[in-house]
Design a protein around this motif. Structure first.
Motif, PDB file in Angstrom:
ATOM      1  N   GLU A 206      19.919  69.093 -95.022  1.00 30.60           N
ATOM      2  CA  GLU A 206      19.081  70.032 -95.090  1.00 30.60           C
ATOM      3  C   GLU A 206      19.774  71.567 -93.928  1.00 30.60           C
ATOM      4  O   GLU A 206      19.092  72.361 -94.066  1.00 30.60           O
ATOM      5  CB  GLU A 206      17.797  69.802 -94.767  1.00 30.60           C
ATOM      6  CG  GLU A 206      17.793  69.663 -96.574  1.00 30.60           C
ATOM      7  CD  GLU A 206      18.123  70.269 -97.608  1.00 30.60           C
ATOM      8  OE1 GLU A 206      17.368  71.183 -97.057  1.00 30.60           O
ATOM      9  OE2 GLU A 206      18.578  70.170 -98.303  1.00 30.60           O
ATOM     10  N   ARG A 207      19.411  70.548 -92.967  1.00 31.89           N
ATOM     11  CA  ARG A 207      19.454  71.293 -91.391  1.00 31.89           C
ATOM     12  C   ARG A 207      20.246  72.709 -90.867  1.00 31.89           C
ATOM     13  O   ARG A 207      20.643  73.673 -90.635  1.00 31.89           O
ATOM     14  CB  ARG A 207      19.775  70.273 -90.243  1.00 31.89           C
ATOM     15  CG  ARG A 207      19.469  71.425 -88.826  1.00 31.89           C
ATOM     16  CD  ARG A 207      19.914  70.296 -87.515  1.00 31.89           C
ATOM     17  NE  ARG A 207      19.808  71.241 -87.037  1.00 31.89           N
ATOM     18  CZ  ARG A 207      19.994  70.404 -85.384  1.00 31.89           C
ATOM     19  NH1 ARG A 207      19.439  69.103 -85.330  1.00 31.89           N
ATOM     20  NH2 ARG A 207      19.700  71.881 -84.277  1.00 31.89           N
ATOM     21  N   ARG A 209      22.094  73.767 -94.047  1.00 32.40           N
ATOM     22  CA  ARG A 209      21.340  74.987 -94.609  1.00 32.40           C
ATOM     23  C   ARG A 209      20.582  75.813 -94.599  1.00 32.40           C
ATOM     24  O   ARG A 209      20.652  77.244 -94.594  1.00 32.40           O
ATOM     25  CB  ARG A 209      20.659  74.389 -96.415  1.00 32.40           C
ATOM     26  CG  ARG A 209      20.967  75.108 -97.178  1.00 32.40           C
ATOM     27  CD  ARG A 209      19.601  74.545 -97.793  1.00 32.40           C
ATOM     28  NE  ARG A 209      20.248  72.616 -98.724  1.00 32.40           N
ATOM     29  CZ  ARG A 209      21.428  73.124 -99.836  1.00 32.40           C
ATOM     30  NH1 ARG A 209      21.943  73.932-100.011  1.00 32.40           N
ATOM     31  NH2 ARG A 209      21.508  71.570-100.353  1.00 32.40           N
ATOM     32  N   GLU A 210      19.967  75.576 -93.231  1.00 31.33           N
ATOM     33  CA  GLU A 210      19.181  76.592 -93.105  1.00 31.33           C
ATOM     34  C   GLU A 210      19.345  77.913 -91.250  1.00 31.33           C
ATOM     35  O   GLU A 210      19.192  78.482 -91.583  1.00 31.33           O
ATOM     36  CB  GLU A 210      17.571  75.508 -91.521  1.00 31.33           C
ATOM     37  CG  GLU A 210      16.154  74.448 -92.863  1.00 31.33           C
ATOM     38  CD  GLU A 210      15.741  73.675 -91.983  1.00 31.33           C
ATOM     39  OE1 GLU A 210      16.218  73.263 -90.164  1.00 31.33           O
ATOM     40  OE2 GLU A 210      14.690  73.595 -92.747  1.00 31.33           O
ATOM     41  N   GLU A 211      20.570  76.554 -90.792  1.00 24.59           N
ATOM     42  CA  GLU A 211      21.125  77.695 -90.472  1.00 24.59           C
ATOM     43  C   GLU A 211      22.054  79.022 -91.197  1.00 24.59           C
ATOM     44  O   GLU A 211      22.061  79.654 -90.808  1.00 24.59           O
ATOM     45  CB  GLU A 211      22.303  76.784 -89.943  1.00 24.59           C
ATOM     46  CG  GLU A 211      21.802  75.376 -88.860  1.00 24.59           C
ATOM     47  CD  GLU A 211      20.848  76.120 -87.247  1.00 24.59           C
ATOM     48  OE1 GLU A 211      21.501  77.338 -87.568  1.00 24.59           O
ATOM     49  OE2 GLU A 211      20.085  75.475 -87.023  1.00 24.59           O
ATOM     50  N   GLN A 213      21.497  79.981 -93.922  1.00 25.35           N
ATOM     51  CA  GLN A 213      20.146  80.937 -93.667  1.00 25.35           C
ATOM     52  C   GLN A 213      19.752  81.508 -93.331  1.00 25.35           C
ATOM     53  O   GLN A 213      19.459  83.202 -93.048  1.00 25.35           O
ATOM     54  CB  GLN A 213      18.441  80.174 -95.054  1.00 25.35           C
ATOM     55  CG  GLN A 213      17.636  81.158 -95.274  1.00 25.35           C
ATOM     56  CD  GLN A 213      18.383  81.627 -96.507  1.00 25.35           C
ATOM     57  OE1 GLN A 213      19.236  81.107 -97.446  1.00 25.35           O
ATOM     58  NE2 GLN A 213      17.844  82.684 -96.430  1.00 25.35           N
ATOM     59  N   ARG A 214      19.638  81.369 -91.913  1.00 26.32           N
ATOM     60  CA  ARG A 214      18.878  82.047 -91.149  1.00 26.32           C
ATOM     61  C   ARG A 214      20.100  82.671 -90.458  1.00 26.32           C
ATOM     62  O   ARG A 214      20.172  84.081 -90.039  1.00 26.32           O
ATOM     63  CB  ARG A 214      18.238  80.804 -89.829  1.00 26.32           C
ATOM     64  CG  ARG A 214      18.509  81.749 -88.294  1.00 26.32           C
ATOM     65  CD  ARG A 214      18.164  80.902 -87.068  1.00 26.32           C
ATOM     66  NE  ARG A 214      17.482  80.050 -87.179  1.00 26.32           N
ATOM     67  CZ  ARG A 214      17.622  78.908 -87.600  1.00 26.32           C
ATOM     68  NH1 ARG A 214      19.097  78.408 -87.192  1.00 26.32           N
ATOM     69  NH2 ARG A 214      16.751  77.711 -87.450  1.00 26.32           N
TER      70      ARG A 214
END
Length: 292
Positions: A206-207, A209-211, A213-214
């Motif tokens: 999830e982390r 994926r967040e990276e 997305q950023r």
């Protein structure tokens, strides 16, 4: 008038399709269209006694003129009001079109010319220009969806910034939406999605994926401010990169990609993703090189 749109003409059906697309691109940009025939293309069948470097020889001039007349007719059918210049140049087509790209806003070529072997999916001229052209290179292939978006392949690399700028400009010119797709995966092109994914055992998915997305958001945010009239859809996909982009190209007007992304080897002029799009995309592909 801005720099012209240049299209390579060799008389093949593929090049005539490129002429039609190039005429529309010139009309969108409010600029002229240059029909360029490089004398000495392998497709030219020179009559006996007529050396290929002398277009004034009997029979050859008529052949070249006929090729360009047919191309001009095709262009005028598509866009009657575009200013057209016909250019016959002595030289190899790869070098001639590369030189033309230095003063063009866009170079358009067909996916295959008369010199392509039957088994090839993409002609050498298209590949060479995509790697070496000094301006964006549009390779006409597939079947575009007129009502579809401009598809932007986002990789977040500095070299890809020019492709982002071009994609926003192209969407604005066409009055189309922009679909920005960023594909991320594990350390290889083999995609895992279940609990047995080795990556799940060593990192926080999830982390990660967040990276990703950023990265997608940061790539687009500045250009969204500059082009508020362009409707942007952001799509983050965890998958194998090339199949995901090829699938997305089914519903697009055109695909825009950088020449090489984050994964390319140093010195590589054309990456594997852009090559896959050039060979297999379901619609035309524009390759945009970053600044040297």
């Amino acid at each position: 008038m801005t720099d012209p749109v240049v299209v390579g003409v060799d008389g093949s059906p593929s090049s005539l399709d490129a002429v039609e697309v190039a005429a529309r691109e010139a009309a969108l940009r409010g600029t002229g269209l240059r029909l360029v025939h490089a004398f000495g293309w392998p497709s030219i069948h020179v009559p006996p006694g007529g050396p290929p470097w002398n277009p004034a020889m009997a029979g050859v001039r008529e052949l070249v003129d006929g090729t360009l007349i047919k191309a001009e007719q095709r262009a005028r059918q598509a866009e009657p009001h575009v200013e057209i210049i016909r250019e016959v140049t002595v030289g190899e087509p790869l070098m001639v079109l590369e030189i033309e790209s230095r003063t063009a806003s866009l170079v358009v070529v067909g996916s295959r010319g008369l010199g392509a072997f039957g088994s090839l999916l993409l002609g050498s001229t298209a590949v060479h220009l995509a790697a070496h052209g000094r301006c964006p290179v549009l390779v006409v292939r597939g079947t575009p969806k007129p009502a579809g978006p401009v598809l932007l392949a986002v990789d977040g690399s500095p070299a890809g910034e020019a492709a982002v700028e071009f994609a926003f400009s192209e969407a604005a010119l066409r009055g189309a939406g922009l679909l920005a797709v960023h594909v991320w995966n594990t350390w290889s092109e083999r995609a895992y999605e279940g609990p047995g994914d080795p990556l799940n055992m060593v990192v926080d998915i999830e982390r990660l994926r967040e990276e990703e997305q950023r990265l997608l958001d940061e790539t687009l945010s500045e250009w969204e401010k500059r082009c508020p009239g362009v409707a942007v859809e952001r799509r983050l996909v965890r998958s194998r990169i090339r199949p995901a982009l090829l699938e997305a190209s089914r519903d697009a007007q055109v695909v825009v990609a950088g020449a090489r992304g984050r994964g390319g080897f140093t010195g590589m002029l054309l990456g594997s993703v852009s090559q896959a799009l050039l060979h297999h995309a379901h619609c035309p592909v524009t390759v945009v090189r970053g600044k040297d």
